[in-house]
Design a protein around this motif. Sequence first.
Motif, mmCIF file in Angstrom:
data_model
loop_
_atom_site.group_PDB
_atom_site.id
_atom_site.type_symbol
_atom_site.label_atom_id
_atom_site.label_comp_id
_atom_site.label_asym_id
_atom_site.label_seq_id
_atom_site.Cartn_x
_atom_site.Cartn_y
_atom_site.Cartn_z
ATOM 1 N N GLU A 56 47.191 -66.976 -39.747
ATOM 2 C CA GLU A 56 45.775 -66.720 -39.894
ATOM 3 C C GLU A 56 44.914 -67.722 -39.116
ATOM 4 O O GLU A 56 43.703 -67.523 -38.965
ATOM 5 C CB GLU A 56 45.395 -66.768 -41.377
ATOM 6 N N ILE A 57 45.529 -68.803 -38.654
ATOM 7 C CA ILE A 57 44.759 -69.848 -37.954
ATOM 8 C C ILE A 57 44.504 -69.393 -36.536
ATOM 9 O O ILE A 57 45.424 -69.008 -35.802
ATOM 10 C CB ILE A 57 45.530 -71.177 -37.947
ATOM 11 N N SER A 58 43.243 -69.474 -36.139
ATOM 12 C CA SER A 58 42.873 -69.093 -34.766
ATOM 13 C C SER A 58 43.306 -70.173 -33.793
ATOM 14 O O SER A 58 43.585 -71.318 -34.177
ATOM 15 C CB SER A 58 41.369 -68.862 -34.682
ATOM 16 N N SER A 59 43.327 -69.776 -32.531
ATOM 17 C CA SER A 59 43.718 -70.752 -31.492
ATOM 18 C C SER A 59 42.744 -71.928 -31.437
ATOM 19 O O SER A 59 43.124 -73.085 -31.194
ATOM 20 C CB SER A 59 43.778 -70.043 -30.127
ATOM 21 N N GLU A 60 41.474 -71.668 -31.645
ATOM 22 C CA GLU A 60 40.469 -72.743 -31.628
ATOM 23 C C GLU A 60 40.693 -73.687 -32.789
ATOM 24 O O GLU A 60 40.632 -74.924 -32.625
ATOM 25 C CB GLU A 60 39.063 -72.128 -31.693
ATOM 26 N N MET A 61 40.977 -73.096 -33.978
ATOM 27 C CA MET A 61 41.234 -73.927 -35.152
ATOM 28 C C MET A 61 42.509 -74.754 -34.975
ATOM 29 O O MET A 61 42.567 -75.924 -35.362
ATOM 30 C CB MET A 61 41.351 -73.028 -36.394
ATOM 31 N N ARG A 62 43.562 -74.137 -34.379
ATOM 32 C CA ARG A 62 44.806 -74.881 -34.160
ATOM 33 C C ARG A 62 44.588 -76.045 -33.199
ATOM 34 O O ARG A 62 45.201 -77.102 -33.327
ATOM 35 C CB ARG A 62 45.883 -73.928 -33.633
ATOM 36 N N LYS A 63 43.712 -75.838 -32.246
ATOM 37 C CA LYS A 63 43.412 -76.923 -31.307
ATOM 38 C C LYS A 63 42.833 -78.119 -32.068
ATOM 39 O O LYS A 63 43.194 -79.284 -31.825
ATOM 40 C CB LYS A 63 42.436 -76.430 -30.251
ATOM 41 N N TYR A 64 41.930 -77.836 -33.007
ATOM 42 C CA TYR A 64 41.330 -78.916 -33.791
ATOM 43 C C TYR A 64 42.359 -79.555 -34.717
ATOM 44 O O TYR A 64 42.366 -80.789 -34.906
ATOM 45 C CB TYR A 64 40.168 -78.380 -34.610
ATOM 46 N N LEU A 65 43.234 -78.673 -35.313
ATOM 47 C CA LEU A 65 44.257 -79.233 -36.203
ATOM 48 C C LEU A 65 45.246 -80.123 -35.447
ATOM 49 O O LEU A 65 45.779 -81.099 -36.003
ATOM 50 C CB LEU A 65 45.003 -78.097 -36.907
ATOM 51 N N ASN A 66 45.508 -79.799 -34.152
ATOM 52 C CA ASN A 66 46.418 -80.639 -33.350
ATOM 53 C C ASN A 66 45.803 -82.003 -33.011
ATOM 54 O O ASN A 66 46.508 -82.981 -32.778
ATOM 55 C CB ASN A 66 46.798 -79.911 -32.066
#
Length: 487
Positions: free
Chosen positions: A305-315
């Motif tokens: 469910e995590i978007s690519s933009e959100m994953r970028k922030y989580l990384n």
Amino acid sequence: MRLSTLIFLGFAVVIVLSLVDSYVNNLLSDKVNQNIAFLTRSESVIRNSSRLHKGIIEMQSGFRGYLLTDEEEFLQPYFSGLKTIPKLIKEQRALVKESDVQSRKLDSIAVLHHEWVIYANSLIEAKKESLRKSGVSQRYQFLFENKLRKQVGKKINDNIYNIFRRFDRLEYQIREIRRNQLLQSIDRTKTFSLIFSMLTIAVGVISGIYIIGLISRRIKQMVKLAESISKGQFILVSDDKNDELSSLSNSLNIMSTELSKNISELEKRNNELNQFAYVVSHDLKAPIRGIYNVVQWIEEDLGGEISSEMRKYLNIIPQRINRMEDLIHGLLDYARISRDKPVKEVVDVNLMLNEITEMLVPENFRIKIGKMPVLFTEKIRLEQVFSNLISNAVKYSTGQSPLVEIQILEKSNEYEFKVIDNGIGIDRQYHAKIFEIFQTLREKHDKESTGIGLAIVKRIIEEKHSIIKVESESGKGAAFIFTWPKD
């Protein structure tokens, strides 16, 4: 007693001895001059006595020659003596006026000579009268029978001769006495001059040695106190002399007391700060680890469910967490420098550097290590210094052939190490700044750049009372130079 008083007394004693020496020498010199003057006058007395006696004898010879030959030419010495003898007697009287004995003898000679002149004049007049009458006059006959034949003149001359002989003998005796006195005076003058000179030198040397020794001992105590203060030993020096140096001793004692108080306060504050940094750094680990766990749970629970933009922030979050952990570890290491006291051990620096470079330096680097010594020192601290400097050299390397070179220079009480690289270099304006905590030349997001490594190095070096500096220009590599005590 004050030092100025001691110095004054020393100079005063030397001056007094010099004055006494001058006074005694002056008295002895006066005696020498008196004896010299007497001997000079005595020579004149003897010389005049000879001239006077010779003149009288010449008058007597001329007188006798005239009576025997009736030639008036023989009377020339006689008439000449009538003019010169009184002058010589007057000169001689002036020379012997200080001697009553010699003056009386000279007066006797003058009286006898006057009697003889009266006697000779009467005979000469009678002789001339006989020659004018071409026969022996009654007057000459009377004088001849009653004076000449009875040796009246001879007796007078014999008395004159005897007085002259006693006069000269006495003058020679007095002259010999005065000559001996002169020699004694000269010897005495030399002796007293030598004695007073030696006393003056001895007093000057002893006074100088005493005063210099006193000042030196006092100054050594103060130097010892200053050295102790520089080593952190805040002792006090005992000084009860109450002189010019006492104020300096009191000032040093006050400084030692104040420094001891300030250092104690500073150490207390420093310990509090180190404790605070240690506790805070240690306590920060838990929430940071909690944040990391939350991020992992989000990734696990939400999954696709995590978007690519959100994953970028989580990384980005783990990167920041890792950087924060590095900062905390660095801060703990920095605070631990003063808290921990590593034991000393025998360290083969060459072996230690080989282990560090093998662990930290990539294979594509060229490594040059000079001939390193074996030290008895704190291995952990030296390892930290070299590890941070070599790690920095690797971090900031550039080009096709990166280089890490470690040189050494032995000095009297320490070694000078130099860690050289051919990396990006450091602009001169940052040479001091890079040793401050949290200062780095890399971007803040770089996980390897905490800005604590060089601060740790500087603190360790300063704990050893040594120095560290950097020689570098932008784009021309860098050389970190630090000293390390032999023992």
